[in-house]
Write an enzyme that holds these catalytic residues in place. Structure first.
Site, PDB file in Angstrom:
ATOM      1  N   GLY A   1     -66.371  43.205  -2.078  1.00  0.00           N
ATOM      2  CA  GLY A   1     -65.437  44.203  -2.560  1.00  0.00           C
ATOM      3  C   GLY A   1     -64.491  43.598  -3.584  1.00  0.00           C
ATOM      4  N   CYS A   2     -63.850  44.470  -4.350  1.00  0.00           N
ATOM      5  CA  CYS A   2     -62.964  43.982  -5.407  1.00  0.00           C
ATOM      6  C   CYS A   2     -61.724  43.328  -4.817  1.00  0.00           C
ATOM      7  CB  CYS A   2     -62.578  45.120  -6.343  1.00  0.00           C
ATOM      8  SG  CYS A   2     -62.100  46.655  -5.529  1.00  0.00           S
ATOM      9  N   TYR A   3     -61.056  44.013  -3.889  1.00  0.00           N
ATOM     10  CA  TYR A   3     -59.867  43.418  -3.274  1.00  0.00           C
ATOM     11  C   TYR A   3     -60.198  42.107  -2.563  1.00  0.00           C
ATOM     12  CZ  TYR A   3     -57.153  47.768  -4.038  1.00  0.00           C
ATOM     13  OH  TYR A   3     -56.486  48.827  -4.585  1.00  0.00           O
TER      14      TYR A   3
ATOM     15  N   CYS B   1     -60.585  39.277  -5.084  1.00  0.00           N
ATOM     16  CA  CYS B   1     -59.287  38.902  -5.651  1.00  0.00           C
ATOM     17  C   CYS B   1     -58.439  38.138  -4.642  1.00  0.00           C
ATOM     18  CB  CYS B   1     -58.585  40.186  -6.094  1.00  0.00           C
ATOM     19  SG  CYS B   1     -57.216  39.961  -7.223  1.00  0.00           S
TER      20      CYS B   1
END
Lengths: 346, 346, 346, 346
Positions: C149-151, C154
């Site tokens: 996932g993106c979160y 990051c």
């Protein structure tokens, strides 16, 4: 205290009327009607209204709401108004309608540009085009106000003094206009999604937009002859605001300052029409949130052509603000009552 | 009609105070002072005010403006206020100041975080921290109001009931906040240029922002002991609005609904504090243009941690709106007078 | 030239993969699959591709598309992938999947946070978590890549060196993050309408976002013990970009510069991880359109707490860029092949 | 590998040329020159370039930089180029210049519209107007390329087939255009600050914009007679993108489809000119980040008027992209080399 009901209160035009009337000293919102949110507090749909205006939405049941108000503002999807307005008229109510249905004198023109049958043509004689600067007297006692479209308001007021005074060639009028995205209403269509329309600029409905016919009708009345215009709408990645850039060839040599004098004279009694001094140009942020229209004139001496620029808030003077201005007239109130707040600028 | 002068009227905070007071029923703007635009109409600087508020800007000459008003609002660049405020105090004027100068009880804390000498410390005893929800009584008669910073307003009100009731660990409070770009003022620095900050999100002044000390001062008073917080501000590509997301470890097991009950009770007499029902979260568009603060609570049972979310308009409750609220208190007016318009939502 | 098929090519992640691979020197897009637009040119759906990539969309018919490529990238709505992926696996194809289905080691954790049954748990043993900086070796030969996932991307990369080196208290990790709106995908829901989300900032899914569990899984592996985090996502009115602001209490006294040295060493062989020098902070515009992650560290000596800031493009390193990085590894290509363009900055 | 130096590399045009050439397979950036940032890495000024392009900026010292490249691209503030270009020419260098200085055949026209003396008129005979679709052959060997303005590029290509074929009345051509804010360059003037230009739309330089004369020059050449146009630029709250909406009265009855056929034929060998099919309209997001121009035609049969819509990226085909296209021609490379990436769309 005059009572007004708002039918279609949870759309963008409806909620802007709520915002304006909620703070109006002489008009009371006595009913907010919403099919989708009946039974819910309007401040649950629009939480910025919490503690300020928490009225529960009524279902669209004419029998139940009719006695709540003297005047109803209708801001409904196309088609629905046909079932609502005749019943309200029967009950003696007055209407300020936001559809195109009561903006036209000619049923034929309406049906051609809207590609539908009118369905309420028998009520047309009760209606007036709700642009106060042109039809103030008729609005006072009209039973139905056809509130003008946003683009027509922005275009007609910008051109009226030139057309009325026969100063421009009526065969080459070009209206190039742009609107913020709230003009599309509270829709969930893909083109209005954030990622699709931010950082983007485009034209739409080129040469076919319905407002063309509304502009032509009113400018033709002013000209005393049939005229046509090119009208091209664009979409700007911002919420509110509308700018029209209008081109017309002058019949006589005129300077910018002469035309500004003419416009200031023509609109000298109009609180909401601000003619800008030479060298200043309208910007949408100066009218957003207000009922003003800002108009500039620039004569291109080289080409003997005048460029008129006019800016409104599409939800203000282009819709809800103008509706409140009409309501003030209908109730015999000062026209600017409840409309003297400036917008936010930022 | 009370008379108020606005010194620094053409900055973003100043012009928002103009917007609010221009429509205030009991307060009159008797002077707008601007060094850069002295002699110009303020509506030439901010054309959205044309026809609504066209007052000419005064030069910053205390002798000439002092007799025009009983209270002066100062929204000046750092440093300038040192020359202005003492003179106004000498002339018996009351002040609502927007700098950090009168927000601190301790000169040392101020001088450390602002990295400067105070210069007006002899006036501190005349001043009160202008957060009405905490210092209403003191504001009534204070001669100088140090209007709170935007981040502190948003943070302190969000945490006050928890801190006051000793419900959270005071060693692990994290305040992560974000502001619209108007918070930087009407500056022409490169980072605030459209192309530099649209479509961008970033933190700034990480662990060093001055507002940290202001938050700590007030929360320490509420806690009855010294406490510290982590505070990180961010910049959002929008004009107005501020959101704080705050994390604190609970000293006891509490449910979301229990804390909401506590907050509703704590703020039951506060018109401008809206505690949202369980499951609803604040959004900046719901407070932009208004003086409200929206607060939500979410308990993460898994971690026994509470997340508090609070939203204000950085120019509203975070600056100009709060100044007007303070003025209302100072003049013995109802606190919400002139502040009952909702924002625009869109 | 390796052949790759993209299933779900007309969503925002899909079309970003098209953009990246269309210019890739060693990978060929051999099929773009779209249920909604089957039979249409993809450049009619996304006109920016006209003259550059005009391939016709295939229907989602596994038998017809399977032989077109060795690897398929799946970017499908939840639920659909359950019918697609097992069939592709049966045919011996390799997969880079963008759902949550192949990101978890524990079916229980997945089913609890996704509130559904897994349905493909028998394939989990074929899968690897597609974060190259942690699982490069496993990705080389894996049959299924669960693209992170993106979160989580990051957050995990921002915390990995601290967690791995046991430098921070694992009981008080706070991850406060914000994403551009493309993170929601090409949806037509009201909250993603331009007028609803421009000029607005808000949190969502507070304490309940599914990515929490994905972050906790990977950080727990790194820590060698179970840990939990607070994770709060926010929505920023911009198209692309993601920033995480992360708070952790240090177990030992460390300076900012010491931690930067540690991070630079930890990531010294990672092309896409840029550790910023002391005093510089990440901004989303610096990574938008690219596959980079920018990471800064700030130690708040006063509190013995470290704040880590990390920025990615949610569609880049947070989705499509990472998928291409994974493809490069799977095909034995240099990891940065086709990913050396900078973003646009403006 | 051809060597190119970029003088004025840290402005918005300069950095876009860096972005394009950094990924160009056959052109090498051998020097980036910046007065303000000499001695700094360009990736410290524009951090998105970190790890991709970290070259140090050279001071603007002709003697030092001249031997670094065969061709120099100049993107300098007005006035500075007068001191730079003659020296480079003396040293036998070729130039692609972004000022207005080498776009005119007539010094008089230039001096009238730019209200200055030319100062380099002796070099005009070495120069050619750098619009490849019109002057490809001349560009091949020219020593100085006057890279066209953004509005002229967008307008001239949109009108060329109609003018060349004498299909429209040359006395009533109206060009209404709008640009993203990067068109103003990396300036810190107040009107370009975020809060001043977001949520705003306005016209500027009405009837006086310099690009009017550039458009008239080129269209007059195409027409074989002097013609004039009305040209009005607008500012859109977005970073990149330009749209022209152009009105012309047809000399003969023509349908939309006939004109589209004509345009497709006229531009059949032009990779970067995309004539859209009937019913499709250009949007700036489809060209942003690329070197394409999208053109649509709509005939308003009612008025026998054609509306031409054309979209470019003001920094792409309107500046940096076109410069790279020119460089490709100058170096004998395929014209689209390094320019086949699509933009981002979102």
């Amino acid at each position: 205290m005059a009572n007004v009901g708002i039918i279609g209160a949870t759309g963008y035009v409806g909620i802007e009327i709520v915002r304006l009337l909620q703070n109006h000293p002489d008009i009371n919102i006595s009913s907010v009607v919403s099919h989708n949110f009946a039974g819910e507090k309007i401040s649950d749909v629009y939480p910025h209204l919490k503690n300020i205006f928490d009225m529960e939405c009524d279902e669209l049941d004419i029998d139940k709401i009719a006695n709540k108000a003297e005047v109803f503002v209708t801001a409904l999807p196309h088609g629905v108004s046909k079932e609502v307005i005749p019943k309200l008229i029967e009950k003696g109510k007055r209407i300020v309608d936001h559809s195109g249905d009561f903006r036209y004198k000619s049923v034929e023109v309406y049906e051609k540009w809207y590609n539908t049958t009118h369905g309420m043509s028998h009520l047309l004689e009760l209606s007036v085009y709700g642009l106060p600067e042109l039809y103030r007297e008729e609005i006072k006692n009209a039973q139905i106000i056809g509130n003008p479209g946003c683009y027509p308001t922005c275009s007609i007021l910008a051109l009226a003094p030139l057309i009325k005074n026969k100063l421009v060639d009526t065969k080459n009028i070009i209206i190039d206009a742009a609107s913020g995205i709230s003009g599309a209403g509270r829709k969930t269509d893909l083109p209005y999604q954030f990622c699709e329309c931010t950082e983007n600029f485009k034209a739409y409905n080129v040469s076919t937009h319905r407002h063309t016919s509304e502009i032509e009708q009113e400018l033709s009345f002013l000209a005393g002859q049939e005229l046509t215009v090119s009208f091209t709408p664009h979409l700007v990645p911002m919420k509110r605001g509308m700018l029209a850039t209008i081109y017309a060839n002058l019949n006589y040599e005129k300077s910018t300052s002469e035309l500004i004098v003419l416009y200031k004279e023509y609109y000298k009694n109009e609180y909401f029409v601000r003619i800008l001094d030479e060298g200043k140009l309208p910007e949408t942020k100066n009218v957003a949130g207000s009922n003003f229209i800002d108009i500039s004139l620039v004569v291109d001496k080289r080409l003997n052509r005048v460029i008129i620029l006019s800016a409104i808030d599409n939800l203000g003077k282009g819709a809800a603000g103008q509706a409140v201005q009409d309501l003030n007239i209908m109730f015999g109130l000062p026209e600017h009552r409840g409309l003297t707040s400036s917008g936010l600028y930022l």
